[in-house]
Design a protein around this motif. Structure first.
Motif, PDB file in Angstrom:
ATOM      1  N   ILE A   1       0.859  -1.183   0.000  1.00  0.00           N
ATOM      2  CA  ILE A   1       0.000   0.000   0.000  1.00  0.00           C
ATOM      3  C   ILE A   1       0.899   1.238   0.000  1.00  0.00           C
ATOM      4  O   ILE A   1       1.971   1.245   0.635  1.00  0.00           O
ATOM      5  N   VAL A   2       0.463   2.232  -0.749  1.00  0.00           N
ATOM      6  CA  VAL A   2       1.241   3.471  -0.844  1.00  0.00           C
ATOM      7  C   VAL A   2       0.360   4.610  -0.325  1.00  0.00           C
ATOM      8  O   VAL A   2      -0.747   4.847  -0.850  1.00  0.00           O
ATOM      9  N   LEU A   3       0.835   5.283   0.701  1.00  0.00           N
ATOM     10  CA  LEU A   3       0.083   6.383   1.311  1.00  0.00           C
ATOM     11  C   LEU A   3       0.817   7.689   1.065  1.00  0.00           C
ATOM     12  O   LEU A   3       2.044   7.723   0.928  1.00  0.00           O
ATOM     13  N   HIS A   4       0.020   8.753   1.022  1.00  0.00           N
ATOM     14  CA  HIS A   4       0.599  10.089   0.911  1.00  0.00           C
ATOM     15  C   HIS A   4       0.345  10.816   2.230  1.00  0.00           C
ATOM     16  O   HIS A   4      -0.809  11.067   2.591  1.00  0.00           O
ATOM     17  N   ALA A   5       1.408  11.104   2.914  1.00  0.00           N
ATOM     18  CA  ALA A   5       1.283  11.791   4.204  1.00  0.00           C
ATOM     19  C   ALA A   5       1.372  13.296   3.988  1.00  0.00           C
ATOM     20  O   ALA A   5       2.289  13.786   3.335  1.00  0.00           O
ATOM     21  N   LEU A   6       0.406  13.990   4.529  1.00  0.00           N
ATOM     22  CA  LEU A   6       0.354  15.447   4.361  1.00  0.00           C
ATOM     23  C   LEU A   6      -0.009  16.097   5.692  1.00  0.00           C
ATOM     24  O   LEU A   6      -0.478  15.414   6.611  1.00  0.00           O
ATOM     25  N   ASN A   7       0.173  17.364   5.718  1.00  0.00           N
ATOM     26  CA  ASN A   7      -0.242  18.121   6.898  1.00  0.00           C
ATOM     27  C   ASN A   7      -1.345  19.099   6.523  1.00  0.00           C
ATOM     28  O   ASN A   7      -1.263  20.304   6.776  1.00  0.00           O
ATOM     29  N   ASP A   8      -2.383  18.571   5.886  1.00  0.00           N
ATOM     30  CA  ASP A   8      -3.487  19.441   5.474  1.00  0.00           C
ATOM     31  C   ASP A   8      -4.705  19.290   6.387  1.00  0.00           C
ATOM     32  O   ASP A   8      -5.776  19.850   6.109  1.00  0.00           O
ATOM     33  N   GLY A   9      -4.587  18.530   7.422  1.00  0.00           N
ATOM     34  CA  GLY A   9      -5.625  18.426   8.430  1.00  0.00           C
ATOM     35  C   GLY A   9      -6.851  17.636   8.014  1.00  0.00           C
ATOM     36  O   GLY A   9      -7.896  17.712   8.678  1.00  0.00           O
ATOM     37  N   LYS A  10      -6.764  16.828   6.937  1.00  0.00           N
ATOM     38  CA  LYS A  10      -7.935  16.081   6.463  1.00  0.00           C
ATOM     39  C   LYS A  10      -8.095  14.718   7.138  1.00  0.00           C
ATOM     40  O   LYS A  10      -9.054  14.006   6.849  1.00  0.00           O
ATOM     41  N   GLY A  11      -7.192  14.349   7.937  1.00  0.00           N
ATOM     42  CA  GLY A  11      -7.308  13.076   8.654  1.00  0.00           C
ATOM     43  C   GLY A  11      -6.911  11.866   7.819  1.00  0.00           C
ATOM     44  O   GLY A  11      -6.293  11.987   6.754  1.00  0.00           O
ATOM     45  N   ILE A  12      -7.308  10.718   8.287  1.00  0.00           N
ATOM     46  CA  ILE A  12      -6.904   9.463   7.644  1.00  0.00           C
ATOM     47  C   ILE A  12      -7.986   9.001   6.670  1.00  0.00           C
ATOM     48  O   ILE A  12      -9.171   8.939   7.030  1.00  0.00           O
ATOM     49  N   ASP A  13      -7.555   8.715   5.477  1.00  0.00           N
ATOM     50  CA  ASP A  13      -8.462   8.257   4.424  1.00  0.00           C
ATOM     51  C   ASP A  13      -9.150   6.964   4.860  1.00  0.00           C
ATOM     52  O   ASP A  13      -8.470   5.985   5.218  1.00  0.00           O
ATOM     53  N   PRO A  14     -10.504   6.903   4.806  1.00  0.00           N
ATOM     54  CA  PRO A  14     -11.206   5.678   5.219  1.00  0.00           C
ATOM     55  C   PRO A  14     -10.844   4.464   4.362  1.00  0.00           C
ATOM     56  O   PRO A  14     -10.977   3.327   4.805  1.00  0.00           O
ATOM     57  N   LYS A  15     -10.377   4.715   3.124  1.00  0.00           N
ATOM     58  CA  LYS A  15     -10.001   3.602   2.249  1.00  0.00           C
ATOM     59  C   LYS A  15      -8.810   2.818   2.797  1.00  0.00           C
ATOM     60  O   LYS A  15      -8.577   1.669   2.396  1.00  0.00           O
ATOM     61  N   ILE A  16      -8.084   3.464   3.639  1.00  0.00           N
ATOM     62  CA  ILE A  16      -6.889   2.776   4.176  1.00  0.00           C
ATOM     63  C   ILE A  16      -7.308   1.614   5.068  1.00  0.00           C
ATOM     64  O   ILE A  16      -6.646   0.572   5.100  1.00  0.00           O
ATOM     65  N   GLY A  17      -8.423   1.781   5.742  1.00  0.00           N
ATOM     66  CA  GLY A  17      -8.877   0.736   6.653  1.00  0.00           C
ATOM     67  C   GLY A  17      -8.316   0.937   8.048  1.00  0.00           C
ATOM     68  O   GLY A  17      -7.744   1.984   8.370  1.00  0.00           O
TER      69      GLY A  17
END
Lengths: 230, 171
Positions: B49-65
Motif C-alpha cells: 500500500i502506498v500512502l501520501h502523508a500530508l499536513n493538510d488536516g484532512k485526517g486518515i483516508d477511510p479507504k486505508i482501513g
C-alpha cells in the motif's frame, strides 16, 4: 696510511697492523700492479711479514682439514646406521635370538624385538582411524539435526534490535516516559535484518500495532536531498 | 595375525559401514525437509500500500482501513494520510517483483528465503526503493511474519512524503 694515489707509501709499509690487510690480499691472490709489487717487496724484506704469510697458510690448511673431517664424520655415521639396519634384518630373517643388549647399540636390539609387533600396531592404528572417521561421518555428516538449516535455523537476529532505542527515544519525546515493562511487552512482528540509508539518515521505529504485545516496524528515511532541491 | 587384531579390524569396518548406511537412510528425510519451504514460497505474495502523508488536516483516508499505527509517532508528525495505491505482487524466491510508485519511483521486492521457527514461518524479504530518476532511496532486508505489515517512509512527494506499507501473505 695511504697517499693521494691510494697506495701505501714505502716508508709507512712496515709490519704494523695496516699491512695485515695488504698481506691477506696478497695471500688470497687479489693484488695487482703496484700493490702486488709493494706487497712482494714487503714480504721479501720483512721477517714479520713472512711469518704472517706462513701463519695464514697454516690456518687455512687447518680449516680445510676441519671441514674434511666433518664430512668424513657424516659418512661414518651413515655407514653405522646402514650397518645397524642390516643387522636388524639379518636377525629377523634368521629367526635367531637377538643379541644381548649393549650400551653401544641399544637401538638395534629394540628394533629387532619390536618389529614383529609393528603390523599389529599398524592395524590397531588403522582401526582406530577408521573408527574415528566412522564416528565423524555419523555425527557430523548424517545427523538429522544438522540437515535442516531451513527448518531449524537459529534466529540470527537479536530479539531487541539496537534500533529499538530510537523507538524508545521517539516515544519519550512524544509523550510521558512509559514504564519499562510497557516497552518490553512489545515484540516486533517484522525484524530488520539490514538497512542501507546510503547518504541519507534514517531511523527504525517499533510502533504498537494495536494487537497485544505486537509492534509494527517502521523505517523512516529523511529525504534531505529532495528537501534541498525544493 | 592374532585374533584380537582381527576382531578390532572387523569392528572398525562394521562401524564405518553402519555410518554410511545411516547417512543414506537420513538423506531422503533431509531432502523432504528442504523441499517443504520451497513449496511454501511458490504461493507467497506481498500486499503493497502506498500512502501520501500530508499536513493538510484532512485526517486518515477511510479507504486505508483500520491502521492504528498512523495515529502514533512517528506517523503522527503528519495530520492526514491518503491512499494512493494498493496492489499485490507475487513473490518467487530469488526473483524481483516490481511495483511502480505514483511518483514513477519503484518498489522492488525479492523473497530471499522462508524459514520455519518455533513461532511460525518467517519470510526474509529484500526491499529496494528507487526514485523516479533511478537513484537509490532505500535498501533493506526484513524478516517478516506473514500478514504483518511494515513500513518504509520518507520519500518526498508533493507537499508531503510517501509511506510504503508491505505485508507478506500466503495463500
Amino acid at each position: 696510511m695511504t697517499d693521494e694515489t691510494g697506495t701505501i707509501p714505502a716508508d709507512a709499509a712496515g709490519t704494523d697492523f695496516g699491512d695485515d690487510g695488504l698481506l691477506m690480499r696478497l695471500y688470497d691472490g687479489e693484488l695487482e700492479g703496484d700493490e702486488l709489487a709493494l706487497a712482494q717487496g714487503l714480504v721479501e724484506d720483512d721477517q714479520n711479514a713472512q711469518d704472517k704469510i706462513a701463519s695464514m697458510a697454516m690456518v687455512g690448511s687447518f680449516l680445510r682439514e676441519c671441514v674434511d673431517a666433518d664430512e668424513r664424520g657424516d659418512v661414518i655415521a651413515d655407514a653405522v646406521m646402514a650397518r645397524i639396519e642390516a643387522g636388524a634384518h639379518e636377525n629377523i630373517d634368521d629367526g635367531a635370538e637377538p643379541d644381548p643388549p649393549t650400551e653401544a647399540m641399544p637401538n638395534v636390539r629394540l628394533g629387532a624385538k619390536s618389529s614383529a609387533n609393528d603390523n599389529a600396531r599398524a592395524i590397531f592404528a588403522v582401526a582406530g582411524l577408521a573408527a574415528a572417521v566412522a564416528f565423524g561421518m555419523f555425527f557430523w555428516g548424517g545427523s538429522p539435526t544438522s540437515s535442516g538449516p531451513v527448518a531449524e535455523a537459529p534466529d540470527p537476529l537479536p530479539t531487541q534490535p539496537a534500533a529499538e532505542v530510537a523507538f524508545r527515544d521517539q516515544w519519550s519525546s512524544a509523550s510521558a516516559e512509559p514504564p519499562q515493562s510497557e516497552i518490553e511487552e512489545y515484540e516486533p512482528t517484522v525484524e530488520v535484518a539490514s538497512v542501507d540509508f546510503g547518504s541519507k539518515s534514517g531511523s527504525v521505529f517499533y510502533v504498537p500495532s494495536g494487537e497485544p504485545g505486537e509492534a509494527t516496524t517502521v523505517v523512516w528515511v529523511s529525504d534531505l536531498e529532495e528537501e534541498e532541491e525544493l | 595375525m592374532k585374533w584380537p587384531t582381527i576382531i578390532v579390524a572387523f569392528f572398525a569396518v562394521s562401524l564405518m559401514s553402519s555410518a554410511v548406511l545411516a547417512q543414506e537412510t537420513w538423506r531422503p528425510q533431509q531432502r523432504a525437509a528442504q523441499a517443504q519451504p520451497q513449496a511454501a514460497t511458490e504461493r507467497s505474495e506481498a500486499e503493497v500500500i502506498v500512502l501520501h502523508a500530508l499536513n493538510d488536516g484532512k485526517g486518515i483516508d477511510p479507504k486505508i482501513g483500520k491502521m492504528p499505527q498512523l495515529k502514533q509517532p512517528p506517523f503522527s508528525a503528519y495530520s492526514s494520510y491518503r491512499l494512493l495505491h494498493r496492489g499485490r505482487v507475487n513473490l518467487v524466491k530469488g526473483k524481483d517483483a516490481t511495483l511502480v510508485l505514483p511518483n514513477k519511483g519503484k518498489v522492488v521486492l525479492q523473497l530471499k528465503s522462508v524459514s520455519k521457527t518455533k513461532k511460525g514461518k518467517r519470510f526474509v524479504l529484500a526491499t529496494r526503493i528507487d526514485k523516479a530518476n533511478g537513484s537509490k532511496f532505500f535498501r533493506g532486508e526484513f524478516k517478516a511474519k506473514p500478514r504483518n505489515i511494515f513500513f518504509v517512509a520518507g520519500e518526498r512527494h508533493g507537499k508531503g512524503i510517501l509511506v510504503v506499507g508491505i505485508r507478506v501473505t500466503t495463500q
